[in-house]
Design a protein around this motif. Structure first.
Motif, PDB file in Angstrom:
ATOM      1  N   ALA A   1      48.612  31.927  38.051  1.00 23.22           N
ATOM      2  CA  ALA A   1      48.383  32.966  38.146  1.00 23.22           C
ATOM      3  C   ALA A   1      48.080  33.903  37.345  1.00 23.22           C
ATOM      4  O   ALA A   1      47.840  35.165  37.630  1.00 23.22           O
ATOM      5  CB  ALA A   1      50.635  33.289  37.929  1.00 23.22           C
ATOM      6  N   VAL A   2      48.395  34.004  36.004  1.00 23.83           N
ATOM      7  CA  VAL A   2      47.492  34.220  34.871  1.00 23.83           C
ATOM      8  C   VAL A   2      46.166  35.180  35.479  1.00 23.83           C
ATOM      9  O   VAL A   2      45.627  35.954  34.906  1.00 23.83           O
ATOM     10  CB  VAL A   2      47.451  34.475  33.597  1.00 23.83           C
ATOM     11  CG1 VAL A   2      47.129  35.190  32.849  1.00 23.83           C
ATOM     12  CG2 VAL A   2      49.404  34.312  33.018  1.00 23.83           C
ATOM     13  N   GLY A   3      45.297  33.819  35.600  1.00 28.23           N
ATOM     14  CA  GLY A   3      43.744  33.648  36.320  1.00 28.23           C
ATOM     15  C   GLY A   3      43.879  34.622  37.358  1.00 28.23           C
ATOM     16  O   GLY A   3      42.694  35.480  37.595  1.00 28.23           O
ATOM     17  N   ALA A   4      44.558  34.686  38.097  1.00 28.53           N
ATOM     18  CA  ALA A   4      44.695  35.448  39.593  1.00 28.53           C
ATOM     19  C   ALA A   4      44.189  37.345  39.011  1.00 28.53           C
ATOM     20  O   ALA A   4      44.540  37.750  39.537  1.00 28.53           O
ATOM     21  CB  ALA A   4      45.496  35.051  40.403  1.00 28.53           C
ATOM     22  N   ALA A   5      45.519  37.166  37.477  1.00 23.25           N
ATOM     23  CA  ALA A   5      45.943  38.655  37.873  1.00 23.25           C
ATOM     24  C   ALA A   5      44.259  38.828  36.594  1.00 23.25           C
ATOM     25  O   ALA A   5      43.738  40.592  37.426  1.00 23.25           O
ATOM     26  CB  ALA A   5      47.442  38.369  35.974  1.00 23.25           C
ATOM     27  N   LEU A   6      44.114  37.827  36.242  1.00 25.33           N
ATOM     28  CA  LEU A   6      42.509  38.126  35.173  1.00 25.33           C
ATOM     29  C   LEU A   6      41.907  38.993  36.796  1.00 25.33           C
ATOM     30  O   LEU A   6      40.803  39.960  36.059  1.00 25.33           O
ATOM     31  CB  LEU A   6      42.022  37.447  34.420  1.00 25.33           C
ATOM     32  CG  LEU A   6      42.813  37.794  33.037  1.00 25.33           C
ATOM     33  CD1 LEU A   6      43.135  36.321  32.341  1.00 25.33           C
ATOM     34  CD2 LEU A   6      42.934  38.407  31.713  1.00 25.33           C
ATOM     35  N   ALA A   7      41.484  37.940  37.199  1.00 28.67           N
ATOM     36  CA  ALA A   7      40.598  37.996  38.577  1.00 28.67           C
ATOM     37  C   ALA A   7      40.529  39.951  39.090  1.00 28.67           C
ATOM     38  O   ALA A   7      39.873  39.865  39.636  1.00 28.67           O
ATOM     39  CB  ALA A   7      40.862  37.258  39.660  1.00 28.67           C
ATOM     40  N   GLY A   8      42.178  39.751  38.978  1.00 25.51           N
ATOM     41  CA  GLY A   8      41.936  40.974  39.764  1.00 25.51           C
ATOM     42  C   GLY A   8      41.413  42.819  38.832  1.00 25.51           C
ATOM     43  O   GLY A   8      40.412  43.704  39.211  1.00 25.51           O
ATOM     44  N   LEU A   9      40.463  42.168  37.623  1.00 23.25           N
ATOM     45  CA  LEU A   9      40.221  43.039  37.000  1.00 23.25           C
ATOM     46  C   LEU A   9      38.234  43.248  36.886  1.00 23.25           C
ATOM     47  O   LEU A   9      37.206  44.360  37.322  1.00 23.25           O
ATOM     48  CB  LEU A   9      39.404  42.395  35.331  1.00 23.25           C
ATOM     49  CG  LEU A   9      41.104  42.542  34.460  1.00 23.25           C
ATOM     50  CD1 LEU A   9      40.554  42.264  32.912  1.00 23.25           C
ATOM     51  CD2 LEU A   9      41.969  44.576  34.475  1.00 23.25           C
ATOM     52  N   PHE A  10      37.566  42.183  38.169  1.00 16.52           N
ATOM     53  CA  PHE A  10      36.836  42.374  38.746  1.00 16.52           C
ATOM     54  C   PHE A  10      36.373  42.963  39.234  1.00 16.52           C
ATOM     55  O   PHE A  10      35.337  43.821  39.753  1.00 16.52           O
ATOM     56  CB  PHE A  10      36.720  40.889  39.139  1.00 16.52           C
ATOM     57  CG  PHE A  10      35.873  40.041  38.016  1.00 16.52           C
ATOM     58  CD1 PHE A  10      34.637  40.310  37.602  1.00 16.52           C
ATOM     59  CD2 PHE A  10      36.443  38.567  37.595  1.00 16.52           C
ATOM     60  CE1 PHE A  10      33.913  38.961  36.416  1.00 16.52           C
ATOM     61  CE2 PHE A  10      36.319  37.715  36.580  1.00 16.52           C
ATOM     62  CZ  PHE A  10      35.215  38.036  36.354  1.00 16.52           C
TER      63      PHE A  10
ATOM     64  N   GLU B   1      37.981  58.294  38.961  1.00 12.29           N
ATOM     65  CA  GLU B   1      38.011  58.154  40.470  1.00 12.29           C
ATOM     66  C   GLU B   1      37.852  56.824  40.900  1.00 12.29           C
ATOM     67  O   GLU B   1      38.186  55.899  41.609  1.00 12.29           O
ATOM     68  CB  GLU B   1      36.824  59.122  41.029  1.00 12.29           C
ATOM     69  CG  GLU B   1      36.683  58.730  42.197  1.00 12.29           C
ATOM     70  CD  GLU B   1      37.408  59.295  43.055  1.00 12.29           C
ATOM     71  OE1 GLU B   1      38.110  58.466  43.976  1.00 12.29           O
ATOM     72  OE2 GLU B   1      38.634  59.907  42.654  1.00 12.29           O
ATOM     73  N   SER B   2      36.637  56.062  39.442  1.00  9.45           N
ATOM     74  CA  SER B   2      36.473  54.667  40.482  1.00  9.45           C
ATOM     75  C   SER B   2      37.705  53.886  40.007  1.00  9.45           C
ATOM     76  O   SER B   2      38.041  53.159  40.431  1.00  9.45           O
ATOM     77  CB  SER B   2      35.174  54.446  38.995  1.00  9.45           C
ATOM     78  OG  SER B   2      35.285  52.956  39.058  1.00  9.45           O
ATOM     79  N   THR B   3      38.543  53.695  39.149  1.00  2.67           N
ATOM     80  CA  THR B   3      39.837  53.560  38.598  1.00  2.67           C
ATOM     81  C   THR B   3      40.196  53.377  40.063  1.00  2.67           C
ATOM     82  O   THR B   3      41.454  52.563  40.981  1.00  2.67           O
ATOM     83  CB  THR B   3      40.763  53.179  37.344  1.00  2.67           C
ATOM     84  OG1 THR B   3      40.271  53.476  36.585  1.00  2.67           O
ATOM     85  CG2 THR B   3      41.854  52.830  37.519  1.00  2.67           C
ATOM     86  N   ARG B   4      40.704  54.676  40.726  1.00  2.00           N
ATOM     87  CA  ARG B   4      41.862  55.601  41.507  1.00  2.00           C
ATOM     88  C   ARG B   4      40.718  54.406  42.722  1.00  2.00           C
ATOM     89  O   ARG B   4      41.857  53.970  43.763  1.00  2.00           O
ATOM     90  CB  ARG B   4      41.424  56.757  41.665  1.00  2.00           C
ATOM     91  CG  ARG B   4      42.686  57.317  43.078  1.00  2.00           C
ATOM     92  CD  ARG B   4      42.622  58.990  43.067  1.00  2.00           C
ATOM     93  NE  ARG B   4      43.487  59.170  41.670  1.00  2.00           N
ATOM     94  CZ  ARG B   4      42.394  59.903  40.791  1.00  2.00           C
ATOM     95  NH1 ARG B   4      40.783  59.989  41.351  1.00  2.00           N
ATOM     96  NH2 ARG B   4      42.361  60.694  40.103  1.00  2.00           N
ATOM     97  N   SER B   5      39.770  54.356  43.498  1.00  2.00           N
ATOM     98  CA  SER B   5      39.469  53.906  44.361  1.00  2.00           C
ATOM     99  C   SER B   5      39.312  52.274  44.469  1.00  2.00           C
ATOM    100  O   SER B   5      39.571  51.785  45.258  1.00  2.00           O
ATOM    101  CB  SER B   5      38.126  54.414  44.359  1.00  2.00           C
ATOM    102  OG  SER B   5      36.827  53.705  43.528  1.00  2.00           O
TER     103      SER B   5
ATOM    104  N   ILE C   1      42.591  47.549  45.494  1.00  2.00           N
ATOM    105  CA  ILE C   1      41.867  46.141  45.815  1.00  2.00           C
ATOM    106  C   ILE C   1      42.240  45.189  44.267  1.00  2.00           C
ATOM    107  O   ILE C   1      42.852  44.187  44.904  1.00  2.00           O
ATOM    108  CB  ILE C   1      39.939  46.213  45.972  1.00  2.00           C
ATOM    109  CG1 ILE C   1      39.465  46.546  47.161  1.00  2.00           C
ATOM    110  CG2 ILE C   1      39.418  44.917  46.121  1.00  2.00           C
ATOM    111  CD1 ILE C   1      37.811  47.785  46.993  1.00  2.00           C
ATOM    112  N   ALA C   2      42.201  45.728  43.833  1.00  2.00           N
ATOM    113  CA  ALA C   2      42.556  45.094  42.409  1.00  2.00           C
ATOM    114  C   ALA C   2      43.970  44.391  42.991  1.00  2.00           C
ATOM    115  O   ALA C   2      44.505  43.439  42.266  1.00  2.00           O
ATOM    116  CB  ALA C   2      42.461  45.390  40.621  1.00  2.00           C
ATOM    117  N   ILE C   3      45.279  45.302  42.776  1.00  2.00           N
ATOM    118  CA  ILE C   3      46.132  45.089  43.148  1.00  2.00           C
ATOM    119  C   ILE C   3      46.534  44.236  44.686  1.00  2.00           C
ATOM    120  O   ILE C   3      47.204  43.669  44.337  1.00  2.00           O
ATOM    121  CB  ILE C   3      47.348  46.064  44.002  1.00  2.00           C
ATOM    122  CG1 ILE C   3      47.649  47.141  42.405  1.00  2.00           C
ATOM    123  CG2 ILE C   3      48.476  45.429  44.046  1.00  2.00           C
ATOM    124  CD1 ILE C   3      48.226  48.937  43.033  1.00  2.00           C
ATOM    125  N   ALA C   4      45.607  44.193  45.429  1.00  2.00           N
ATOM    126  CA  ALA C   4      45.943  44.081  46.650  1.00  2.00           C
ATOM    127  C   ALA C   4      45.356  42.390  46.006  1.00  2.00           C
ATOM    128  O   ALA C   4      45.463  40.960  46.329  1.00  2.00           O
ATOM    129  CB  ALA C   4      44.684  43.327  47.429  1.00  2.00           C
TER     130      ALA C   4
END
Length: 706
Positions: free
Chosen positions: A285-294, A496-500, A504-507
């Motif tokens: 789960a923590v690894g999946a959360a970190l994958a969101g940073l990519f 803007e990059s973060t907002r756009s 995807i990261a949340i998903a």
């Protein structure tokens, strides 16, 4: 599979310990070199407009690093000062690697404060210098500036500030880890009732951190790694390793107390099969959360995500192998688990859960309202890129930055740089320049010279908001490509990059963690509820950070001066770390609640409430201890002087305290009590029905000690 791993580890304990000892030794010897190989990492994707424009301008007309100095405390026109400072300026021009010196003594720059008590010196270095060469030249310039006979000479600039940031990061990490480990050992020794037992989680944590540093040192040879990333990743590694160690160690003590005649391999097989499953799911789960940073694709976040993924893997591996091996060697020195009695009060979480179950609707509504109220400052969140103001208050580079901003802002305002593909006299370019003149009100634009034909670069110095001007220039309808660069443009592009990419990261995070929780609980409702509670923890924590670091509430107590914003990476990192660690405790509790639910008879609301209370009663002490331990780790880093690191340390401490007490102690049991058997619904299950998992463990009434 996990049971086999536990049994194998018990039988081959010395081999496992030898492997980890080699890894830890290699980490201790070679891992420290990561700090010598770190570098400044760009926080922006290379394909955004400001990055493209900056790269093109740097290629067409490269500029070197700058060293700035503020000379103050003596009248600018004093004869002795003028003579002394003039000689120093000529000496600086003679230093190899210096390209240009701008000062009020020999260059007639006019950069003198209104009271004639200070002046500004800017030294530009040659752009051909490497980072190491530029720092060496900057040190020579700094030493020369020290020879000026003035009461105060402050030397700074981005190059020197970045080096100070790196050095402070190393210092903060050493202090933070040292303080955390010492205090943590004392707490663990008391809670686990033994010197040996208290040392086991620390041994696992040190092994994890050493292995992480070794991995980061290897990673630094392939991708850029910043000092900031090393600090944050080691912080995460310490916390996770201690959490996983406590969970496994506590479960072993439970199994040994319940099966006193069982052989050690059997006990560890059961321990790893149960607690190890929670560790594995939590790590994923923590690894999946970190994958969101990519998903954000920024170099800094990508490097941090990769480093975080490494540390999560290592902490999980330590929880599944190193900790069981340590237990197998030291099991006779681990105190027996205290048997609860009817007169003994249950733990903090168990008491909170029981209270919440008596008034579930009121508790759920009250806690949710409180967390929403705490999150309200988030509506006023201001994000900005950290600069020299993130350094310690008394840092020379920060003092120099503040002196420049205070006394020389009109000369040093960061420009908005416009790159136009075409010569200044070309027909398509002329109306663009006219439009820019109209926007700025300038009769003459600051056109750069020495550029190849067919390219025009304009530096604009806005009187008001640079961000507003960036938007206006980008809105110009032009027949030729027009790109805008500069700090204001970079900040806009970062937002803007973060907002756009945030959806995807949340998903990525939501889908991955929902699948993991479904695999753990076989329920659709529980994962959705867990995700909602994690969101409440996150927004409440960010709201508290805005109040503390942006508004300055309690800043004197924490030993820093607010600069009116949060670092733009802080919410993203906290989003990932809080989500991951909140899931950590959620998994610890839900895994045990699910065991109790599977083992009980009856499918009514009362059976659900008993299973929830029994699971929290059994796991509550380890979750409370883990939260206390990880809070100590984060507070150790909050003692550092770098504001960006302090934001993470304080944010994680607040999140852990909120999550373990308010969310897991009150909101979790209240909502589970309200939902009743609906907690365990999944497609194919009839309303009111329950499908038990095969292989359920025999029930033990943990609340009474039987």
């Amino acid at each position: 599979m996990l049971a086999l791993l536990g049994r194998w580890t018990a039988d081959h304990r010395m081999l496992v310990l030898a492997v980890w000892a080699v890894i830890a030794l290699a980490g201790a010897v070679f891992g420290g070199t990561v700090y010598d190989r770190t570098q400044s990492v760009d926080g922006l994707r290379p394909d955004v407009e400001s990055s493209v424009a900056r790269e093109r301008i740097d290629r067409l007309a490269p500029e070197g690093e700058r060293v700035v100095a503020v000379i103050s405390g003596r009248d600018f026109n004093a004869t002795a000062l003028v003579d002394n400072a003039s000689r120093v300026m000529f000496d600086i021009r003679a230093i190899p690697g210096v390209a240009k010196v701008t000062d009020a003594y020999t260059a007639g720059s006019g950069q003198v404060s209104s009271d004639n008590q200070s002046s500004l010196v800017t030294v530009e270095l040659k752009p051909s210098l490497s980072d190491e060469e530029a720092l060496a030249v900057a040190d020579k310039v700094k030493a020369a500036l020290r020879r000026i006979d003035a009461p105060r000479v402050l030397v700074g600039g981005e190059l020197l500030a970045e080096r100070t940031f790196g050095e402070q990061a190393v210092k903060d990490a050493a202090i933070g880890e040292g303080v955390a480990l010492v205090v943590l050992y004392g707490v663990l020794a008391v809670v686990l009732r033994g010197i040996v037992a208290g040392s086991l989680p620390l041994v696992a944590a040190l092994g994890t951190v050493a292995a992480t540093l070794l991995a980061l040192a290897g990673l630094a040879g392939a991708v850029p790694v910043s000092e900031y990333a090393v600090n944050v990743v080691t912080l995460l590694g310490l916390g996770l390793a201690v959490d996983y160690s406590l969970l496994v160690l506590t479960r072993f003590r439970e199994e040994r107390a319940a099966n006193r005649k069982a052989a050690l391999p059997d006990l560890l097989a059961t321990t790893v099969a149960t607690a190890g499953r929670a560790v594995l799911v939590s790590g994923l789960a923590v690894g999946a959360a970190l994958a969101g940073l990519f998903a954000f694709a920024e170099p800094l976040l990508a490097a941090m995500a990769l480093g975080g993924a490494l540390v999560v893997c290592l902490a999980t591996a330590a929880g599944l192998t190193l900790v069981p091996a340590l237990i197998a060697v030291a099991h006779r020195r681990i105190p027996a688990l205290a048997v609860p009695t009817r007169k003994q009060r249950p733990g903090v979480l168990a008491r909170l859960a029981a209270s919440a179950q008596r008034r579930p609707a009121a508790v759920a509504l009250g806690v949710t309202a409180g967390l929403v109220l705490l999150s309200l400052p988030l509506l006023h969140l201001t994000l900005a890129n950290s600069d020299a103001r993130s350094l310690p208050t008394k840092s020379e580079e920060r003092l120099a930055y503040e002196a420049v901003e205070r006394d020389f802002a009109k000369w040093t305002t960061q420009p908005v740089t416009v790159l136009i593909e075409g010569g200044a006299g070309d027909a398509p370019v002329v109306p663009v320049l006219e439009r820019i003149r109209a926007l700025t009100g300038e009769a003459e634009l600051d056109l750069r010279t020495g550029l190849p034909a067919g390219v025009t670069v304009v530096d604009l110095h806005p009187a008001g908001s640079g961000e507003r001007l960036v938007g206006q220039v980008r809105a110009i309808d032009a027949q030729v490509p027009v790109l805008v660069a500069g700090p204001a443009a970079e900040l806009i592009d970062a937002r803007e990059s973060t907002r756009s990419r945030l959806p995807i990261a949340i998903a990525v995070i939501v889908v991955a963690t929902a699948i993991l929780l479904f695999a753990l609980t076989r329920s659709v409702v529980v994962p959705v509820k867990a995700l909602c509670m994690n969101v409440l923890t996150l927004v409440a924590t960010l709201g508290a950070l805005v109040a503390v670091f942006q508004w300055g509430w309690g800043s004197a107590l924490l030993g820093f001066e607010p600069w009116g914003a949060l670092d733009i990476t802080t919410p993203l990192l906290l989003f990932v770390f809080i989500f991951g660690l909140s899931m950590d405790y959620e998994v610890f509790l839900l895994a045990r609640i699910k065991e109790e639910w599977d083992a009980r008879t009856g499918d009514d609301r009362a059976a659900n409430d008993r299973a929830v209370l029994a699971g929290i009663t059994a796991t509550g002490p380890v979750v409370t201890t883990a939260a206390l331990a990880i809070g100590i780790v984060f507070l150790g880093f909050a003692l550092g002087d770098l504001i960006a690191v302090k934001e993470i340390g304080v944010g994680m401490t607040v999140a852990v305290l909120l999550d373990v007490t308010v969310v897991r102690g009150l909101l979790l049991p209240a909502t589970m009590s309200l939902l009743g058997t609906a907690n365990w619904w999944r497609p194919g299950l009839k309303p009111g029905g329950t499908l038990r998992s095969r292989g359920s463990l025999p029930h033990r009434d943990v609340t009474s000690g039987r």
